[in-house]
Design an enzyme around this catalytic site. Structure first.
Site, PDB file in Angstrom:
ATOM      1  N   SER A 124       0.537  -0.988   0.294  1.00 31.56           N
ATOM      2  CA  SER A 124       0.427   0.307  -0.207  1.00 31.56           C
ATOM      3  C   SER A 124       0.796   1.336   0.298  1.00 31.56           C
ATOM      4  O   SER A 124       2.135   0.895   0.297  1.00 31.56           O
ATOM      5  CB  SER A 124      -1.072  -0.100   1.271  1.00 31.56           C
ATOM      6  N   TYR A 148      -1.554  -0.869  10.366  1.00 27.43           N
ATOM      7  CA  TYR A 148      -1.614  -1.753   9.110  1.00 27.43           C
ATOM      8  C   TYR A 148      -0.281  -1.144   8.107  1.00 27.43           C
ATOM      9  O   TYR A 148      -0.156  -2.141   8.068  1.00 27.43           O
ATOM     10  CB  TYR A 148      -3.192  -0.495   8.517  1.00 27.43           C
ATOM     11  N   LYS A 152       2.543  -3.966   6.548  1.00 27.30           N
ATOM     12  CA  LYS A 152       3.122  -3.952   5.589  1.00 27.30           C
ATOM     13  C   LYS A 152       4.195  -3.748   4.581  1.00 27.30           C
ATOM     14  O   LYS A 152       4.788  -4.430   3.812  1.00 27.30           O
ATOM     15  CB  LYS A 152       1.805  -2.839   4.545  1.00 27.30           C
TER      16      LYS A 152
HETATM   17  P1  NAD Z   1     -11.387  -6.602   1.438  1.00 26.74           P
HETATM   18  O1  NAD Z   1     -11.555  -6.242   2.653  1.00 26.74           O
HETATM   19  O2  NAD Z   1     -11.879  -6.110   0.308  1.00 26.74           O
HETATM   20  O3  NAD Z   1     -10.172  -7.773   1.016  1.00 26.74           O
HETATM   21  C1  NAD Z   1      -9.401  -8.618   1.460  1.00 26.74           C
HETATM   22  C2  NAD Z   1      -9.767  -9.971   1.889  1.00 26.74           C
HETATM   23  O4  NAD Z   1      -9.458 -11.094   2.872  1.00 26.74           O
HETATM   24  C3  NAD Z   1     -11.361  -9.748   2.406  1.00 26.74           C
HETATM   25  O5  NAD Z   1     -12.149 -10.732   1.918  1.00 26.74           O
HETATM   26  C4  NAD Z   1     -11.210 -10.956   3.769  1.00 26.74           C
HETATM   27  O6  NAD Z   1     -12.371 -11.510   4.387  1.00 26.74           O
HETATM   28  C5  NAD Z   1     -10.218 -11.666   3.492  1.00 26.74           C
HETATM   29  N1  NAD Z   1      -9.129 -12.175   4.405  1.00 26.74           N
HETATM   30  C6  NAD Z   1      -8.706 -10.911   5.569  1.00 26.74           C
HETATM   31  N2  NAD Z   1      -7.590 -12.133   6.450  1.00 26.74           N
HETATM   32  C7  NAD Z   1      -7.789 -13.399   5.893  1.00 26.74           C
HETATM   33  C8  NAD Z   1      -7.634 -14.385   6.216  1.00 26.74           C
HETATM   34  N3  NAD Z   1      -6.162 -14.336   7.689  1.00 26.74           N
HETATM   35  N4  NAD Z   1      -7.505 -15.766   5.629  1.00 26.74           N
HETATM   36  C9  NAD Z   1      -8.356 -15.593   4.877  1.00 26.74           C
HETATM   37  N5  NAD Z   1      -8.580 -14.339   4.419  1.00 26.74           N
HETATM   38  C10 NAD Z   1      -7.887 -13.383   5.043  1.00 26.74           C
HETATM   39  O7  NAD Z   1     -10.138  -6.143   1.137  1.00 26.74           O
HETATM   40  P2  NAD Z   1      -9.370  -5.111  -0.277  1.00 26.74           P
HETATM   41  O8  NAD Z   1      -9.692  -3.441  -0.612  1.00 26.74           O
HETATM   42  O9  NAD Z   1     -10.230  -6.359  -1.773  1.00 26.74           O
HETATM   43  O10 NAD Z   1      -7.906  -5.595  -0.262  1.00 26.74           O
HETATM   44  C11 NAD Z   1      -7.090  -6.207  -1.010  1.00 26.74           C
HETATM   45  C12 NAD Z   1      -5.626  -5.874  -0.160  1.00 26.74           C
HETATM   46  O11 NAD Z   1      -5.490  -4.860  -0.605  1.00 26.74           O
HETATM   47  C13 NAD Z   1      -5.130  -5.874   1.105  1.00 26.74           C
HETATM   48  O12 NAD Z   1      -4.252  -6.547   1.744  1.00 26.74           O
HETATM   49  C14 NAD Z   1      -5.555  -4.638   1.693  1.00 26.74           C
HETATM   50  O13 NAD Z   1      -4.237  -4.181   2.955  1.00 26.74           O
HETATM   51  C15 NAD Z   1      -4.277  -3.980   0.390  1.00 26.74           C
HETATM   52  N6  NAD Z   1      -4.529  -2.639  -0.057  1.00 26.74           N
HETATM   53  C16 NAD Z   1      -6.152  -2.330  -0.662  1.00 26.74           C
HETATM   54  C17 NAD Z   1      -6.231  -0.982  -0.426  1.00 26.74           C
HETATM   55  C18 NAD Z   1      -7.338  -0.276  -0.936  1.00 26.74           C
HETATM   56  O14 NAD Z   1      -7.903   1.143  -0.326  1.00 26.74           O
HETATM   57  N7  NAD Z   1      -8.959  -0.509  -0.710  1.00 26.74           N
HETATM   58  C19 NAD Z   1      -5.093   0.038  -0.813  1.00 26.74           C
HETATM   59  C20 NAD Z   1      -3.843  -0.351  -0.339  1.00 26.74           C
HETATM   60  C21 NAD Z   1      -3.674  -1.702  -0.681  1.00 26.74           C
HETATM   61  C1  WQD Z   2      -8.793  10.324   0.770  1.00 32.26           C
HETATM   62  C2  WQD Z   2      -9.276  11.320   1.044  1.00 32.26           C
HETATM   63  C3  WQD Z   2      -9.504  12.503   3.362  1.00 32.26           C
HETATM   64  C4  WQD Z   2     -13.325   9.920   3.714  1.00 32.26           C
HETATM   65  C5  WQD Z   2      -6.287   5.027   2.846  1.00 32.26           C
HETATM   66  C6  WQD Z   2      -5.475   3.978   3.108  1.00 32.26           C
HETATM   67  C7  WQD Z   2      -4.286   3.672   2.286  1.00 32.26           C
HETATM   68  C8  WQD Z   2      -4.544   2.784   1.032  1.00 32.26           C
HETATM   69  C9  WQD Z   2      -6.001   3.792   0.836  1.00 32.26           C
HETATM   70  C10 WQD Z   2      -5.427   0.607   2.101  1.00 32.26           C
HETATM   71  C11 WQD Z   2      -8.411  12.491   2.282  1.00 32.26           C
HETATM   72  C12 WQD Z   2     -10.270  12.617   2.794  1.00 32.26           C
HETATM   73  C13 WQD Z   2     -12.425  10.324   3.386  1.00 32.26           C
HETATM   74  C14 WQD Z   2     -14.024  11.203   4.887  1.00 32.26           C
HETATM   75  C15 WQD Z   2     -12.805  12.819   3.667  1.00 32.26           C
HETATM   76  N1  WQD Z   2      -5.870   1.438   2.094  1.00 32.26           N
HETATM   77  N2  WQD Z   2     -11.742  12.585   3.600  1.00 32.26           N
HETATM   78  N3  WQD Z   2     -14.383  12.396   4.040  1.00 32.26           N
HETATM   79  O1  WQD Z   2      -6.038   8.104   4.077  1.00 32.26           O
HETATM   80  O2  WQD Z   2      -5.523   8.172   1.049  1.00 32.26           O
HETATM   81  O3  WQD Z   2      -5.822   6.055   2.318  1.00 32.26           O
HETATM   82  O4  WQD Z   2      -7.455   4.388   1.771  1.00 32.26           O
HETATM   83  O5  WQD Z   2      -4.566   0.270   2.044  1.00 32.26           O
HETATM   84  O6  WQD Z   2      -3.448   3.374   2.758  1.00 32.26           O
HETATM   85  O7  WQD Z   2      -4.629   4.923   3.947  1.00 32.26           O
HETATM   86  O8  WQD Z   2      -8.044   7.454   1.370  1.00 32.26           O
HETATM   87  O9  WQD Z   2     -10.378   7.380   0.659  1.00 32.26           O
HETATM   88  O10 WQD Z   2      -9.721   7.114   3.507  1.00 32.26           O
HETATM   89  O11 WQD Z   2      -9.544   9.608   2.096  1.00 32.26           O
HETATM   90  O12 WQD Z   2     -12.427  14.040   4.104  1.00 32.26           O
HETATM   91  O13 WQD Z   2     -15.390  10.395   4.899  1.00 32.26           O
HETATM   92  O14 WQD Z   2     -10.288  11.734   1.029  1.00 32.26           O
HETATM   93  O15 WQD Z   2      -8.586  12.917   4.090  1.00 32.26           O
HETATM   94  O16 WQD Z   2      -8.002  13.316   1.891  1.00 32.26           O
HETATM   95  P1  WQD Z   2      -6.502   7.352   2.243  1.00 32.26           P
HETATM   96  P2  WQD Z   2      -9.012   7.299   2.025  1.00 32.26           P
END
Ligand code: NAD
Ligand code: WQD
Length: 337
Positions: A124, A148, A152
């Site tokens: 991430s 979190y 990562k």
């Molecule tokens: P999500 O929560 O929708 O998907 C993650 C899945 O993993 C879920 O279906 C959950 O049930 C499963 N899971 C969690 N722990 C588990 C375990 N111990 N065993 C089996 N299954 C398990 O999240 P997402 O948005 O699809 O994200 C996928 C990956 O990408 C995650 O690792 C997340 O940290 C990373 N990521 C997400 C974002 C984002 O903004 N969505 C951004 C950067 C990185």
């Molecule tokens: C985006 C912008 C907030 C909600 C997070 C994780 C990152 C990745 C993606 C997992 C920011 C603003 C948000 C609201 C707002 N996830 N905001 N009102 O914080 O950039 O990233 O999700 O890995 O690791 O940190 O994403 O969507 O929360 O926020 O004003 O109700 O929207 O301040 O500027 P962020 P976000």
């Protein structure tokens, strides 16, 4: 070619499963459904017109993980499974460290045992913490500010050590920026279990009438309109990035890190206005104080992914806003009919 997708029922996982099936890969999914529903996989199967095996299991359960590898000829793993809510990770850090890190360790141990040494890992942009300079390159300083993000970074380091110990591994670490949007069919999308903490699912819930207004966190950032700037990336573009990374790890060994973002930053207000214009939906909002840990600007330099993976995004902010609302309006209650 059979690919194990951990966390395949989740938001990014389900979109990637669909792209994998459409590209002709066989997939096997393991997910404990702690943040997803089996309906997402049913819909992936319907859209792709293909079946696949699903294990409702936890990566923390070594026996189940071993069963998956003993019953299938896995060639590579795309590892999405993990907990991802920044705020929750501050409240229950041990749970995050255990689930994300121990889950990955167990997975890697079983992979090693079965001689499966190809892995893509979901990292991430959170590992960069509050960036000093934008755009952020893969070489930018790392410093996550919450448990979190630290899970990562620790996993990235574990994978690096694994490669140092055995150069037969092929590992791709993908640092996603802000994935939003949904598949163009409107059949799969993001379905948060609790109050969304991310901006786009929150906007969707305002649009569908579940919430009154968006709270915009801060209006005094050093950005063009004072609100936070992020690199929003369409989830289908992101899913396609995994296929490019997969092609690479299947033909090479080594460990590489790639930023997956568009390289363009939009503010909170840009996103709300674009959503309103594209979807003809009014999104009421008001300003509140800054959210702890937020940065003013975070967007990617994705040159490395473009050059080495030959990947680039094709969808713009309008597509992201259109497809987010298309998913939400077709599924007002997410995957629950
Ligand atoms: P999500 O929560 O929708 O998907 C993650 C899945 O993993 C879920 O279906 C959950 O049930 C499963 N899971 C969690 N722990 C588990 C375990 N111990 N065993 C089996 N299954 C398990 O999240 P997402 O948005 O699809 O994200 C996928 C990956 O990408 C995650 O690792 C997340 O940290 C990373 N990521 C997400 C974002 C984002 O903004 N969505 C951004 C950067 C990185
Ligand atoms: C985006 C912008 C907030 C909600 C997070 C994780 C990152 C990745 C993606 C997992 C920011 C603003 C948000 C609201 C707002 N996830 N905001 N009102 O914080 O950039 O990233 O999700 O890995 O690791 O940190 O994403 O969507 O929360 O926020 O004003 O109700 O929207 O301040 O500027 P962020 P976000």
């Amino acid at each position: 070619m059979s690919i194990l997708v951990t966390g395949g029922a989740g938001y990014i996982g389900s979109h990637t499963c669909l792209e994998l099936l459409s590209a002709g890969y066989e997939i096997v999914v393991i997910d404990n459904l702690c943040n997803s529903k089996p309906e997402s996989l049913k819909r992936v199967s319907e859209l792709a017109k293909k079946d696949f095996k699903f294990y409702n299991g936890d990566l923390l359960d070594e026996k189940t993980v071993e069963k998956v590898f003993s019953e299938n000829n896995i060639d590579a793993v795309i590892h999405f499974a993990g907990l991802k809510a920044v705020n929750e990770s501050i409240t229950i850090p041990l749970h995050y460290y255990h689930n994300n890190i121990t889950g990955t360790l167990i997975l890697c141990q079983i992979m090693k045992k079965y001689n499966v040494k190809k892995m893509i890992f979901s990292s991430s942009a959170n590992v960069y913490g509050v960036p000093k300079h934008v755009p952020v390159t893969e070489e930018s300083p790392l410093g996550p500010t919450n448990p979190y993000g630290r899970t990562k970074l620790i996993i990235e380091e574990i994978l690096s050590d694994l490669y140092i110990s055995d150069h037969n591994w092929g590992i791709s670490i993908l640092r996603y920026f802000n994935p939003i949007g949904a598949h163009e069919s409107g059949k799969i999308g993001e379905d948060p279990n609790t109050t969304p903490s991310n901006l786009m699912p929150y906007i969707n819930q305002v649009a569908i009438g579940k919430r009154e207004k968006v709270n915009v966190f801060g209006k005094d950032y050093n950005t063009h309109d004072g609100t936070g700037v992020r690199d929003y990336i369409h989830v289908v573009d992101l899913a396609k990035g995994h296929l490019k990374a997969l092609e690479r790890i299947l033909r090479t060994t080594g460990i590489d890190v790639f930023n997956l973002g568009t390289g363009v930053g939009y503010s909170v207000i840009d996103l709300i206005k674009s959503y309103e214009n594209i979807n003809s939906q009014k999104i009421p909002y008001s300003f509140t104080c800054r959210r702890a840990g937020d940065s003013d600007k975070c967007y990617a330099d994705a040159t490395k992914a473009k050059e080495i993976l030959e990947w680039q995004t094709t969808k713009d902010l309008s597509d992201m806003c259109h497809d987010s609302w298309n998913w939400q309006k077709n599924n007002p209650n997410g995957y629950i009919e």
